[in-house]
Every structure is written in structure tokens, then in C-alpha cells.
Write a protein that holds these residues in place. Structure first.
Motif, PDB file in Angstrom:
ATOM      1  N   ARG A  18       0.740  -0.968   0.161  1.00 38.43           N
ATOM      2  CA  ARG A  18       0.129  -0.094   0.134  1.00 38.43           C
ATOM      3  C   ARG A  18       0.594   1.487  -0.475  1.00 38.43           C
ATOM      4  N   GLU A  19       2.080   1.224   0.673  1.00 42.62           N
ATOM      5  CA  GLU A  19       2.554   2.967   0.554  1.00 42.62           C
ATOM      6  C   GLU A  19       3.315   2.722  -0.037  1.00 42.62           C
ATOM      7  N   ILE A  20       4.056   1.512  -1.066  1.00 39.92           N
ATOM      8  CA  ILE A  20       5.183   1.762  -2.053  1.00 39.92           C
ATOM      9  C   ILE A  20       3.960   2.324  -3.284  1.00 39.92           C
ATOM     10  N   PHE A  21       2.969   1.384  -3.984  1.00 40.45           N
ATOM     11  CA  PHE A  21       1.994   1.677  -4.955  1.00 40.45           C
ATOM     12  C   PHE A  21       1.078   2.854  -4.248  1.00 40.45           C
ATOM     13  N   LEU A  22       0.258   3.041  -3.522  1.00 37.37           N
ATOM     14  CA  LEU A  22      -0.423   4.198  -3.360  1.00 37.37           C
ATOM     15  C   LEU A  22      -0.498   5.563  -2.508  1.00 37.37           C
ATOM     16  N   HIS A  23       1.499   5.435  -2.335  1.00 36.97           N
ATOM     17  CA  HIS A  23       1.361   7.132  -1.545  1.00 36.97           C
ATOM     18  C   HIS A  23       2.751   7.229  -1.898  1.00 36.97           C
ATOM     19  N   THR A  24       3.488   6.603  -2.791  1.00 39.25           N
ATOM     20  CA  THR A  24       4.647   7.425  -3.734  1.00 39.25           C
ATOM     21  C   THR A  24       4.691   7.568  -4.880  1.00 39.25           C
ATOM     22  N   PRO A  25       5.126   8.417  -5.369  1.00 37.34           N
ATOM     23  CA  PRO A  25       5.232   8.497  -7.133  1.00 37.34           C
ATOM     24  C   PRO A  25       5.480   7.423  -7.702  1.00 37.34           C
ATOM     25  N   GLN A  26       6.730   7.203  -7.637  1.00 37.05           N
ATOM     26  CA  GLN A  26       7.555   5.977  -8.185  1.00 37.05           C
ATOM     27  C   GLN A  26       6.620   4.074  -8.357  1.00 37.05           C
ATOM     28  N   GLN A  28       2.904   4.648  -7.559  1.00 36.18           N
ATOM     29  CA  GLN A  28       2.053   4.637  -9.306  1.00 36.18           C
ATOM     30  C   GLN A  28       3.115   4.359 -10.052  1.00 36.18           C
ATOM     31  N   VAL A  29       3.357   4.834 -10.770  1.00 38.92           N
ATOM     32  CA  VAL A  29       4.171   5.177 -11.715  1.00 38.92           C
ATOM     33  C   VAL A  29       4.072   3.464 -12.463  1.00 38.92           C
ATOM     34  N   ILE A  30       4.959   2.914 -11.184  1.00 38.02           N
ATOM     35  CA  ILE A  30       5.045   0.905 -11.951  1.00 38.02           C
ATOM     36  C   ILE A  30       3.669   0.868 -11.815  1.00 38.02           C
ATOM     37  N   PHE A  31       2.804   0.974 -10.931  1.00 38.05           N
ATOM     38  CA  PHE A  31       2.166   0.044 -10.991  1.00 38.05           C
ATOM     39  C   PHE A  31       0.984   0.217 -12.089  1.00 38.05           C
ATOM     40  N   LYS A  32       1.188   1.589 -12.717  1.00 43.25           N
ATOM     41  CA  LYS A  32       0.590   1.882 -13.479  1.00 43.25           C
ATOM     42  C   LYS A  32       0.735   1.220 -14.673  1.00 43.25           C
ATOM     43  N   ASP A  33       2.564   1.380 -15.356  1.00 37.38           N
ATOM     44  CA  ASP A  33       3.081   0.552 -16.095  1.00 37.38           C
ATOM     45  C   ASP A  33       2.391  -1.512 -15.864  1.00 37.38           C
ATOM     46  N   MET A  34       2.564  -1.184 -15.009  1.00 30.67           N
ATOM     47  CA  MET A  34       1.980  -3.246 -14.569  1.00 30.67           C
ATOM     48  C   MET A  34       0.683  -3.624 -15.518  1.00 30.67           C
ATOM     49  N   ARG A  78      -9.015   4.576 -12.787  1.00 32.84           N
ATOM     50  CA  ARG A  78      -8.828   6.005 -12.926  1.00 32.84           C
ATOM     51  C   ARG A  78      -6.838   5.710 -12.995  1.00 32.84           C
ATOM     52  N   ILE A  79      -6.871   5.196 -12.189  1.00 29.76           N
ATOM     53  CA  ILE A  79      -5.100   5.146 -12.038  1.00 29.76           C
ATOM     54  C   ILE A  79      -4.917   4.674 -14.240  1.00 29.76           C
ATOM     55  N   ALA A  80      -5.071   3.274 -14.409  1.00 28.47           N
ATOM     56  CA  ALA A  80      -5.335   3.077 -15.124  1.00 28.47           C
ATOM     57  C   ALA A  80      -5.068   3.816 -16.318  1.00 28.47           C
ATOM     58  N   ILE A  81      -6.448   5.749 -16.281  1.00 25.69           N
ATOM     59  CA  ILE A  81      -5.917   6.500 -17.333  1.00 25.69           C
ATOM     60  C   ILE A  81      -5.283   7.494 -17.209  1.00 25.69           C
ATOM     61  N   GLY A  82      -4.612   7.630 -15.491  1.00 23.26           N
ATOM     62  CA  GLY A  82      -3.350   8.358 -15.169  1.00 23.26           C
ATOM     63  C   GLY A  82      -3.740   9.242 -14.170  1.00 23.26           C
ATOM     64  N   ASP A  83      -5.758   9.291 -13.799  1.00 24.42           N
ATOM     65  CA  ASP A  83      -5.363   9.779 -12.818  1.00 24.42           C
ATOM     66  C   ASP A  83      -5.849   9.279 -10.624  1.00 24.42           C
ATOM     67  N   THR A  84      -5.341  10.626 -10.288  1.00 25.87           N
ATOM     68  CA  THR A  84      -5.142  10.078  -8.766  1.00 25.87           C
ATOM     69  C   THR A  84      -6.330   9.898  -7.782  1.00 25.87           C
ATOM     70  N   ILE A  85      -5.896   8.731  -7.093  1.00 29.68           N
ATOM     71  CA  ILE A  85      -7.163   8.459  -6.335  1.00 29.68           C
ATOM     72  C   ILE A  85      -6.507   8.935  -4.383  1.00 29.68           C
ATOM     73  N   ASN A  86      -7.920   9.068  -4.437  1.00 35.03           N
ATOM     74  CA  ASN A  86      -7.933   9.169  -2.629  1.00 35.03           C
ATOM     75  C   ASN A  86      -7.808   8.064  -2.070  1.00 35.03           C
ATOM     76  N   ALA A  87      -6.542   7.153  -1.613  1.00 34.80           N
ATOM     77  CA  ALA A  87      -6.321   5.770  -1.393  1.00 34.80           C
ATOM     78  C   ALA A  87      -6.484   5.344   0.530  1.00 34.80           C
ATOM     79  N   GLU A  88      -7.287   6.322   1.110  1.00 37.64           N
ATOM     80  CA  GLU A  88      -7.131   6.530   2.619  1.00 37.64           C
ATOM     81  C   GLU A  88      -8.476   5.378   2.913  1.00 37.64           C
TER      82      GLU A  88
END
Length: 88
Positions: A18-26, A28-34, A78-88
Motif C-alpha cells: 500500500r505504501e509503495i504503490f499508493l503513496h509514492t509517485p514512483q 504509482q508509475v510502476i503500478f500504472k505500467d504493470m 482511474r489509475i490506468a488512465i492516469g488520474d489520482t485516487i484517494n487511497a485512504e
């Protein structure tokens, strides 16, 4: 005692995802790529057995991450199209 330790380790792993994929820009970039590279949103089409197995393995890994992150369909889209999400 072993079960308690296993549960603690599993909780730490889930929190790390959760910390890595939802709360860091890097992350989020990696998750979108995946999401994109796994072909999760694509039709498989006609492929050899080995190519299909490889693709499904990638999709399974992305589905596992989605489950760990507890994302719903709207958030995934939303992640797939590049939007940000509230992941709290």
C-alpha cells in the motif's frame, strides 16, 4: 505463536504494498505500467499456449496486487488512465 508471527509478517507485507504503490509517485508509475504491460484490459486473442500462460501469469500478479491494495473497479480505471485516487 507461529500463526501470530505469520499474520504479523503478512500485515507488514500488505502495508508495504500500500505504501509503495499508493503513496509514492514512483510506485504509482510502476503500478500504472504493470496494469498496461500485463494486458489486464486487453482481449487475449489467438496466441500460443506458452504466450497465453505468460500473459495470464502477469495478469495474475497484477490481480494479486489489486487485491492487496483493496482497490475497486473505479479506482483501477482511474489509475490506468492516469488520474489520482484517494487511497485512504
Amino acid at each position: 505463536m507461529v500463526k501470530s508471527t505469520q499474520n504479523k509478517v503478512q500485515a507488514e507485507i500488505m502495508q508495504a504494498y500500500r505504501e509503495i504503490f499508493l503513496h509514492t509517485p514512483q510506485g504509482q508509475v510502476i503500478f500504472k505500467d504493470m496494469l498496461k504491460s500485463s494486458g489486464l484490459f486487453n482481449i487475449s486473442g489467438h496466441q500460443t499456449d506458452s504466450a497465453l500462460q505468460h500473459m495470464e501469469g502477469g495478469r495474475d500478479m497484477v490481480r494479486r496486487i489489486i487485491t492487496i491494495l483493496a482497490l475497486d473497479e473505479d479506482q483501477i480505471t482511474r489509475i490506468a488512465i492516469g488520474d489520482t485516487i484517494n487511497a485512504e
